[in-house]
Write a protein that holds these residues in place. Structure first.
Motif, PDB file in Angstrom:
ATOM      1  N   LEU A 161       0.819  -1.219   0.000  1.00  0.00           N
ATOM      2  CA  LEU A 161       0.000   0.000   0.000  1.00  0.00           C
ATOM      3  C   LEU A 161       0.850   1.264   0.000  1.00  0.00           C
ATOM      4  N   PHE A 162       1.972   1.230   0.734  1.00  0.00           N
ATOM      5  CA  PHE A 162       2.782   2.433   0.929  1.00  0.00           C
ATOM      6  C   PHE A 162       4.269   2.139   0.679  1.00  0.00           C
ATOM      7  N   PRO A 163       4.648   1.727  -0.516  1.00  0.00           N
ATOM      8  CA  PRO A 163       6.050   1.350  -0.753  1.00  0.00           C
ATOM      9  C   PRO A 163       7.041   2.483  -0.501  1.00  0.00           C
ATOM     10  N   ASP A 164       6.603   3.729  -0.706  1.00  0.00           N
ATOM     11  CA  ASP A 164       7.502   4.857  -0.503  1.00  0.00           C
ATOM     12  C   ASP A 164       7.683   5.199   0.970  1.00  0.00           C
ATOM     13  N   ARG A 165       6.921   4.572   1.849  1.00  0.00           N
ATOM     14  CA  ARG A 165       7.033   4.843   3.284  1.00  0.00           C
ATOM     15  C   ARG A 165       7.683   3.673   4.027  1.00  0.00           C
ATOM     16  N   VAL A 166       8.212   2.717   3.281  1.00  0.00           N
ATOM     17  CA  VAL A 166       8.880   1.568   3.882  1.00  0.00           C
ATOM     18  C   VAL A 166      10.270   1.969   4.350  1.00  0.00           C
ATOM     19  N   GLY A 167      10.535   1.762   5.628  1.00  0.00           N
ATOM     20  CA  GLY A 167      11.874   1.974   6.165  1.00  0.00           C
ATOM     21  C   GLY A 167      12.601   0.650   6.226  1.00  0.00           C
ATOM     22  N   ARG A 168      12.823   0.141   7.423  1.00  0.00           N
ATOM     23  CA  ARG A 168      13.480  -1.156   7.595  1.00  0.00           C
ATOM     24  C   ARG A 168      12.426  -2.155   8.064  1.00  0.00           C
ATOM     25  N   LEU A 169      12.059  -3.074   7.189  1.00  0.00           N
ATOM     26  CA  LEU A 169      11.025  -4.061   7.470  1.00  0.00           C
ATOM     27  C   LEU A 169      11.640  -5.449   7.561  1.00  0.00           C
ATOM     28  N   VAL A 170      11.290  -6.170   8.637  1.00  0.00           N
ATOM     29  CA  VAL A 170      11.694  -7.567   8.817  1.00  0.00           C
ATOM     30  C   VAL A 170      10.424  -8.404   8.908  1.00  0.00           C
ATOM     31  N   LEU A 171      10.297  -9.373   8.021  1.00  0.00           N
ATOM     32  CA  LEU A 171       9.114 -10.224   7.954  1.00  0.00           C
ATOM     33  C   LEU A 171       9.553 -11.647   8.263  1.00  0.00           C
ATOM     34  N   ASP A 172       9.329 -12.098   9.493  1.00  0.00           N
ATOM     35  CA  ASP A 172       9.898 -13.341  10.026  1.00  0.00           C
ATOM     36  C   ASP A 172       8.830 -14.424  10.153  1.00  0.00           C
ATOM     37  N   GLY A 173       9.035 -15.545   9.450  1.00  0.00           N
ATOM     38  CA  GLY A 173       8.017 -16.592   9.399  1.00  0.00           C
ATOM     39  C   GLY A 173       6.977 -16.194   8.373  1.00  0.00           C
ATOM     40  N   ALA A 174       7.441 -15.978   7.142  1.00  0.00           N
ATOM     41  CA  ALA A 174       6.645 -15.269   6.142  1.00  0.00           C
ATOM     42  C   ALA A 174       5.478 -16.089   5.593  1.00  0.00           C
ATOM     43  N   THR A 226     -13.880  -9.615   2.164  1.00  0.00           N
ATOM     44  CA  THR A 226     -13.611  -8.436   1.342  1.00  0.00           C
ATOM     45  C   THR A 226     -12.263  -8.521   0.649  1.00  0.00           C
ATOM     46  N   GLY A 227     -11.411  -9.457   1.073  1.00  0.00           N
ATOM     47  CA  GLY A 227     -10.091  -9.602   0.473  1.00  0.00           C
ATOM     48  C   GLY A 227     -10.041 -10.752  -0.510  1.00  0.00           C
ATOM     49  N   GLU A 228      -8.907 -10.888  -1.150  1.00  0.00           N
ATOM     50  CA  GLU A 228      -8.701 -11.984  -2.096  1.00  0.00           C
ATOM     51  C   GLU A 228      -7.198 -12.220  -2.223  1.00  0.00           C
ATOM     52  N   PRO A 229      -6.803 -13.400  -2.703  1.00  0.00           N
ATOM     53  CA  PRO A 229      -5.369 -13.662  -2.875  1.00  0.00           C
ATOM     54  C   PRO A 229      -4.755 -12.669  -3.854  1.00  0.00           C
ATOM     55  N   ARG A 230      -3.519 -12.251  -3.592  1.00  0.00           N
ATOM     56  CA  ARG A 230      -2.879 -11.304  -4.496  1.00  0.00           C
ATOM     57  C   ARG A 230      -1.372 -11.328  -4.288  1.00  0.00           C
ATOM     58  N   ARG A 231      -0.666 -11.111  -5.336  1.00  0.00           N
ATOM     59  CA  ARG A 231       0.773 -10.927  -5.243  1.00  0.00           C
ATOM     60  C   ARG A 231       1.060  -9.526  -4.711  1.00  0.00           C
ATOM     61  N   ILE A 232       2.096  -9.407  -3.921  1.00  0.00           N
ATOM     62  CA  ILE A 232       2.514  -8.101  -3.412  1.00  0.00           C
ATOM     63  C   ILE A 232       3.938  -7.857  -3.880  1.00  0.00           C
ATOM     64  N   GLU A 233       4.119  -6.814  -4.663  1.00  0.00           N
ATOM     65  CA  GLU A 233       5.446  -6.518  -5.197  1.00  0.00           C
ATOM     66  C   GLU A 233       6.117  -5.340  -4.506  1.00  0.00           C
ATOM     67  N   ALA A 234       5.329  -4.365  -4.078  1.00  0.00           N
ATOM     68  CA  ALA A 234       5.863  -3.183  -3.376  1.00  0.00           C
ATOM     69  C   ALA A 234       7.009  -2.545  -4.136  1.00  0.00           C
ATOM     70  N   LYS A 235       6.792  -2.274  -5.408  1.00  0.00           N
ATOM     71  CA  LYS A 235       7.842  -1.680  -6.234  1.00  0.00           C
ATOM     72  C   LYS A 235       8.259  -0.323  -5.687  1.00  0.00           C
ATOM     73  N   GLY A 236       9.542  -0.102  -5.609  1.00  0.00           N
ATOM     74  CA  GLY A 236      10.080   1.153  -5.110  1.00  0.00           C
ATOM     75  C   GLY A 236      10.378   1.156  -3.622  1.00  0.00           C
ATOM     76  N   ALA A 237      10.037   0.074  -2.931  1.00  0.00           N
ATOM     77  CA  ALA A 237      10.292   0.024  -1.485  1.00  0.00           C
ATOM     78  C   ALA A 237      11.771  -0.182  -1.206  1.00  0.00           C
ATOM     79  N   ALA A 238      12.208   0.277  -0.037  1.00  0.00           N
ATOM     80  CA  ALA A 238      13.565   0.002   0.432  1.00  0.00           C
ATOM     81  C   ALA A 238      13.708  -1.498   0.672  1.00  0.00           C
ATOM     82  N   PRO A 239      14.937  -1.993   0.853  1.00  0.00           N
ATOM     83  CA  PRO A 239      15.133  -3.439   1.075  1.00  0.00           C
ATOM     84  C   PRO A 239      14.283  -3.974   2.225  1.00  0.00           C
TER      85      PRO A 239
END
Length: 542
Positions: A266-279, A461-474
């Motif tokens: 939703l907010f790729p330009d506001r991504v700082g340092r994200l750790v996603l553990d047990g993805a 209200t949701g559905e399966p979707r790929r998330i790419e977050a183009k432009g986000a920091a690592p």
């Protein structure tokens, strides 16, 4: 998918019912299964400080100016609000209340109130901002997690540089919690036979799902429509602004990875340092997610079986190849004749509670000894107390028969995030061979457990979707090779989707990796959080 299960007796993660779940404990540092979240709801109640919004103020106008032009002006008061921090009654912590629109599509229609806590950076060193943590679930009490573990358990170098922050997501614990059943009703629900042998038992299971759903919808039909992961991710952005950060720094475990990945999308330009553990893999439909999880629990169980037969007195046999069959036979005996537990409320250990207890121990190999003892007592001494303790820890039931709202929120989020895996009992029956192939021991129960969302009072209200977050920091995606609740393949899949991801692999057992005792994992994540140095692509740790 998410982390746990709201279905009777069946505790695995699943988007149609409950799903992944790391949340409550960060492995070996948390003691007995369930301790952290068992107290989380009590602590969350202390966070009652108010927040304020100032519509039309310079702060609100500046907040709106910083948002994309498509952002409704009605969101300005939320982004411009100033949190009022107060003493929580927990040493070192402050609490506040964040206001967010119940419906982001109609922000003028009313608010939901979100409980927030923080522990300010201790120093030394320059403060880097706020580090938001989420332990998973869905439904895990983030405030209880932070106050009981993360606020002191995270590495000192991280706590020195960041304000540690947590928010209970909408519908959870201190944040307008979803409530469904009372303690006695939950006791009955958790003992429902979730491996029905005939039409009568199938009808009883369906009735249990319907009563659960009706209970959830009785007082909160409006709220149930707005507890999705996407809305919770938007709340995180409002919180980011309220604590004064330009970008979000975040560590999410288990379901918390889905929440973090959704934020990045939703907010790729506001991504700082994200750790996603047990993805988790957001591209999977509910049925596939449940099937993958079933296979994940089988992988973990086989690791337990190998360990068990290597001990002096394994109650399930002397060969790893016979452990599963012996456990299945024991479950069938309990289905016919439960064993006593000495429980003050008269609960006996039947197949459902026993299965839940075994699955609870699969989340952390540190609980395997406790599981062996519980199985030995139940199988050899006709005493089910040990397995009941494990089951109660999973459901977050205390000694007085009270449950946290974990299972209610878990179902509420899962059932709105994805269309149900199955719509009818016949659909479940047709899928049983696939689930039993994925796990001969747990497959049947986990297949039936996915039926609960078929009777939910509001539509997904949701559905399966790929998330790419183009432009986000690592973004660092972490996967554990023998994780039961979030199979390693999900981490691989999410890493392939996120354009800026770095996959960090833990070759080990249990659910999630950070804080489990791997110096390699911890040092890699700490370097990223403190110095902004992401790992090399596809780094592997033991």
């Amino acid at each position: 998918m998410h982390t746990r299960h709201s279905s009777p007796g069946s505790p695995a993660p699943s988007p149609s019912g409950p799903g992944p779940r790391n949340h409550r404990r960060h492995r070996r540092r948390a003691g007995t299964l369930g301790t952290l979240l068992a107290v989380a709801a009590l602590l969350a109640s202390a966070c009652t400080a108010g927040g304020s919004t100032h519509s039309g103020s310079p702060v609100a106008e500046a907040a709106l100016a910083a948002l994309p032009q498509s952002t409704p002006a009605a969101l300005a008061p939320y982004y411009g609000q100033k949190l009022t921090w107060r003493d929580c009654g927990v040493p070192g912590f402050q609490c506040a209340t964040l206001r967010a629109p119940l419906d982001y599509a109609k922000p003028e229609a009313g608010d939901t109130r979100l409980a927030v806590t923080r522990k300010k950076a201790t120093g030394p060193g320059k403060r880097l901002g706020s580090l938001l943590v989420n332990p998973g679930g869905p439904g895990g009490a983030a405030i209880g997690y932070l106050q009981q573990y993360a606020g002191i358990g995270y590495p000192a170098e991280v706590r020195a540089r960041y304000d540690m922050v947590a928010v209970d997501p909408r519908g959870v614990a201190g944040s307008d919690p979803v409530e469904c059943l009372d303690g006695k009703e939950m006791d009955a629900y958790t003992q429902t036979d979730f491996t029905p042998d005939d039409e009568k038992e199938t009808g009883e299971l369906v009735d249990a799902y319907k009563r659960f759903a009706e209970g959830c919808g009785a007082d909160a039909a409006g709220l149930l429509r707005h507890v999705s992961t996407a809305e919770a991710a938007r709340d995180m952005d409002v919180l980011r602004a309220a604590v004064g950060d330009d970008k979000l720094t975040y560590v999410g475990a288990s379901y918390g990875t889905f929440l973090g990945a959704t934020y990045a999308g939703l907010f790729p330009d506001r991504v700082g340092r994200l750790v996603l553990d047990g993805a988790m893999d957001p591209s999977l439909p509910a049925r596939r997610m449940n099937l993958d999880q079933t296979a994940g629990f089988e992988t973990a169980f086989q690791a337990f079986a190998k360990d068990c037969v290597g001990q002096r007195d394994c109650p399930l046999g002397t060969k790893a190849s016979e452990v599963g069959g012996n456990l299945k036979a024991f479950f069938e005996k309990l289905d016919a004749k439960p064993v006593p537990t000495g429980d003050a409320d008269g609960r006996e250990l039947g197949e459902s509670l026993a299965t839940t207890g075994v699955i609870a121990a699969m989340y952390d190999e540190g609980a395997w000894a406790q599981l062996r003892d519980g199985l030995s007592s139940a199988m050899r001494e006709n005493d089910g107390a040990g397995l009941l303790v494990l089951s109660d820890s999973y459901y977050e039931r205390d000694a007085d028969g009270r449950y946290t709202n974990l299972m209610f929120a878990n179902a509420a989020v899962n059932c709105v995030d994805l269309p149900a895996a199955f719509s009818t009992p016949d659909e479940v029956r047709r899928s049983l061979p696939a689930f039993e192939k994925a796990s001969p021991v747990f497959g049947e129960g986990l297949a039936w457990a996915t039926l609960n969302c078929a009777y939910w009072p509001v539509a997904a209200t949701g559905e399966p979707r790929r998330i790419e977050a183009k432009g986000a920091a690592p973004i660092v995606v972490v996967g554990t090779t023998r994780d039961p609740a979030t199979p390693y393949r999900w981490a691989q899949a999410l890493s392939r989707q996120l354009t800026s991801s770095r996959l960090l692999t833990y070759d080990g057992d249990g659910h999630t990796a950070y804080g489990r005792g791997s110096t390699c994992i911890d040092a890699t994540i700490n370097a990223y959080l403190v110095r902004g140095t992401p790992p090399t692509r596809d780094k592997r740790c033991a």
